[in-house]
Design an enzyme around this catalytic site. Structure first.
Site, short mmCIF file in Angstrom:
data_model
loop_
_atom_site.label_atom_id
_atom_site.label_comp_id
_atom_site.label_asym_id
_atom_site.label_seq_id
_atom_site.Cartn_x
_atom_site.Cartn_y
_atom_site.Cartn_z
N GLU A 131 0.83 -1.20 0.00
CA GLU A 131 0.00 0.00 0.00
C GLU A 131 0.87 1.25 0.00
O GLU A 131 1.90 1.31 0.69
CB GLU A 131 -0.93 -0.01 1.22
CG GLU A 131 -1.87 -1.20 1.21
CD GLU A 131 -2.80 -1.27 2.43
OE1 GLU A 131 -3.60 -2.21 2.49
OE2 GLU A 131 -2.72 -0.38 3.30
N CYS B 123 3.70 8.59 0.43
CA CYS B 123 4.25 7.76 1.50
C CYS B 123 4.44 6.35 0.95
O CYS B 123 3.46 5.68 0.61
CB CYS B 123 3.29 7.76 2.69
SG CYS B 123 3.80 6.72 4.07
N CYS C 149 6.27 -6.09 8.24
CA CYS C 149 7.38 -5.51 9.00
C CYS C 149 7.76 -6.45 10.13
O CYS C 149 6.90 -7.09 10.74
CB CYS C 149 6.97 -4.15 9.58
SG CYS C 149 8.31 -3.28 10.44
N CYS D 49 6.21 -3.20 16.38
CA CYS D 49 5.80 -2.07 17.22
C CYS D 49 4.33 -2.28 17.59
O CYS D 49 3.49 -2.56 16.73
CB CYS D 49 5.98 -0.75 16.48
SG CYS D 49 7.72 -0.37 16.12
N CYS E 150 1.30 -0.42 15.86
CA CYS E 150 1.29 -0.37 14.40
C CYS E 150 0.59 -1.58 13.80
O CYS E 150 0.95 -2.73 14.10
CB CYS E 150 2.73 -0.27 13.88
SG CYS E 150 2.84 -0.19 12.08
N CYS F 164 -1.19 7.00 9.41
CA CYS F 164 0.05 6.47 9.98
C CYS F 164 -0.24 5.27 10.87
O CYS F 164 -1.07 5.33 11.78
CB CYS F 164 0.73 7.58 10.78
SG CYS F 164 2.27 7.09 11.56
#
Length: 456
Positions: free
Chosen positions: A183, A197, A204, A208, A211, A428
């Site tokens: 994305e 972005c 990932c 975190c 996230c 975000c």
């Protein structure tokens, strides 16, 4: 927490052993035998070059080089076997995986002059053409175009869908050659600045806790071509609607410095004066704090740097950002102090996602001021964007303003960054789509259990 993590890891490892480490299995790897360094997993395809880079010599004996080659996946860039340059479709060279020197070398190897390489480069990245197909390469030599049609591929991504949020933010979904989806977000601004972005990985590995992408684990790195192409697509698709794309931030899916080779190569393509021609100060690479890669980035790139801080004590950061267990706050910040002495007029951007009751107290503001002393910097206070499975709450806007005023009163340059595109999961920390098996939620420290409340 240790038992929770190891149970999840054991399940993942059993799945790997059962599957024989085939495509999309979850691999838990370490630089030392029988030791797991991070409380999260690396999930990669069998043919990923990243898999080879992670294995020790002992572990590599379990893989066959011939079996990798036989899979016909994207294996190498021209002159660099660690990066993708050969398309899986007809063994055509994927040109957007090359820097300009690589492209010129490849063009000359086919008997054509460097001038043809310059013209090709400009049509892929400049002149408002952003070519995806050979028939869009106007003005090139006829024989040269024929050679390209037979031996080269210009397009690294396939457009799947564009979703438009109520505030005008666009989320672009791309399908990769292996069927995985990434994305990219385009964020228009009333002041004439439009930011794209980009993602640097599928998923990932950093886990975190705030996230959504971290829930996925890591599927694989993106190639330089797949990263650069996101910007090409954004300009090609949306320039007429939102105006010129002026800024690039590596803040989409993934930890950019975990994929540093391809990220630096893609960033170099973006700032090339004959290509996408962004100012290095308009291309920002973000990191959660991988210290060795951070040092390398500051030595090799002139692009801007953002560091996701998000906590003012090791105790909190160990929980919400597990990478802190390897690279503590003191090490991260002292590294920045030392390295930035040699970079003139360079300021790091500290990103601070505000979590209600976790990192937004007056004490946090006071500690943050002390932590960044001696580091040329700006601070972005970011509103937490909720997603399914998360037990955090966003700090209220009034409190964010109070927190901002405390930092500004101490002399810091501070910005508030409110949510953009959250109604389309484009804000975000909201990108990606976790599968059935997800990275573990870590145990909440006792002193924060009341702040988390019933949502834990």
């Amino acid at each position: 927490m240790k038992n929770e993590t190891l149970d999840w890891m054991s399940l993942s490892m059993r799945r790997v052993m059962a599957a024989g480490a085939v495509a999309n299995s979850t691999l838990l790897l370490s630089s030392k035998p029988n030791q797991l360094v991070f409380p999260f997993s690396f999930s990669v395809t069998r043919t990923s070059p990243f898999l080879i880079s992670l294995l020790t010599p002992r572990q590599r004996r379990f893989l066959s080089v011939s079996s990798l080659a036989a899979d016909h996946h994207d294996l190498s860039d021209f002159g660099d076997v660690d990066n993708v340059g050969i398309s899986s479709k007809g063994y055509k060279m994927l040109l957007k995986g090359m820097t300009y020197p690589d492209l010129e070398k490849w063009v000359r190897s086919h008997g054509y002059r460097p001038g043809q390489a310059v013209m090709l480069w400009k049509r892929m990245y400049g002149n408002n053409i952003w070519a995806h197909h050979v028939d869009e390469l106007e003005g090139l030599n006829k024989d040269f175009k024929k050679m390209l049609n037979e031996n080269a591929k210009l397009k690294a991504l396939a457009l799947k869908e564009i979703r438009t949020a109520s505030d005008g933010t666009r989320k672009i979904l791309f399908t990769l050659d292996d069927g995985l989806v990434i994305e990219t977000v385009v964020i228009p601004c009333d002041r004439g600045r439009t930011t794209v972005c980009v993602s640097s990985q599928v998923g990932c590995a950093m886990n975190c806790q705030f996230c959504y992408t971290g829930r996925m684990g890591l599927r694989r790195h993106l190639t330089a071509a797949e990263i650069a192409e996101q910007v090409v697509f954004a300009r090609r698709l949306l320039t007429d609607e939102v105006g010129p794309i002026t800024n690039v931030v590596f803040m989409g899916m993934g930890e950019p410095l975990h994929n540093i080779d391809n990220v630096i190569k893609a960033a170099n393509i973006m700032v090339d004066e004959q290509g996408l021609h962004f100012s290095p100060r308009k291309v920002t690479i973000s990191t959660s704090g991988l210290v060795p890669q951070l040092k390398r980035f500051l030595h090799e790139s002139n692009c801007a740097l953002a560091v996701s801080l998000n906590a003012t004590t090791d105790e909190v950061r160990n929980w919400i950002m597990p990478i802190n267990r390897k690279y503590k706050l003191d090490l991260l910040l002292q590294t920045l102090r030392e390295e930035l002495r040699f970079k003139n007029n360079f300021k790091v951007l500290f990103e601070y996602v505000m979590l209600e009751g976790i990192n937004d107290s007056d004490g946090d503001a006071e500690r943050l001021v002390e932590l960044v002393k001696g580091i040329p910097c700006k601070v972005n206070l970011i509103s937490f964007n909720p997603h399914s499975g998360s037990f955090f709450r966003p700090t209220k806007e009034e409190r964010m303003i109070e927190f901002r005023n405390m930092l500004a009163g101490a002399g810091l340059t501070v910005f508030l960054r409110l949510s953009r595109g959250d109604d389309q999961m484009a804000a975000c920390g909201q990108l990606g789509k976790p599968g059935t098996i997800q990275a573990p939620l870590l145990r909440v420290p006792e002193q924060f259990q009341m702040a988390i409340g019933s949502s834990a």
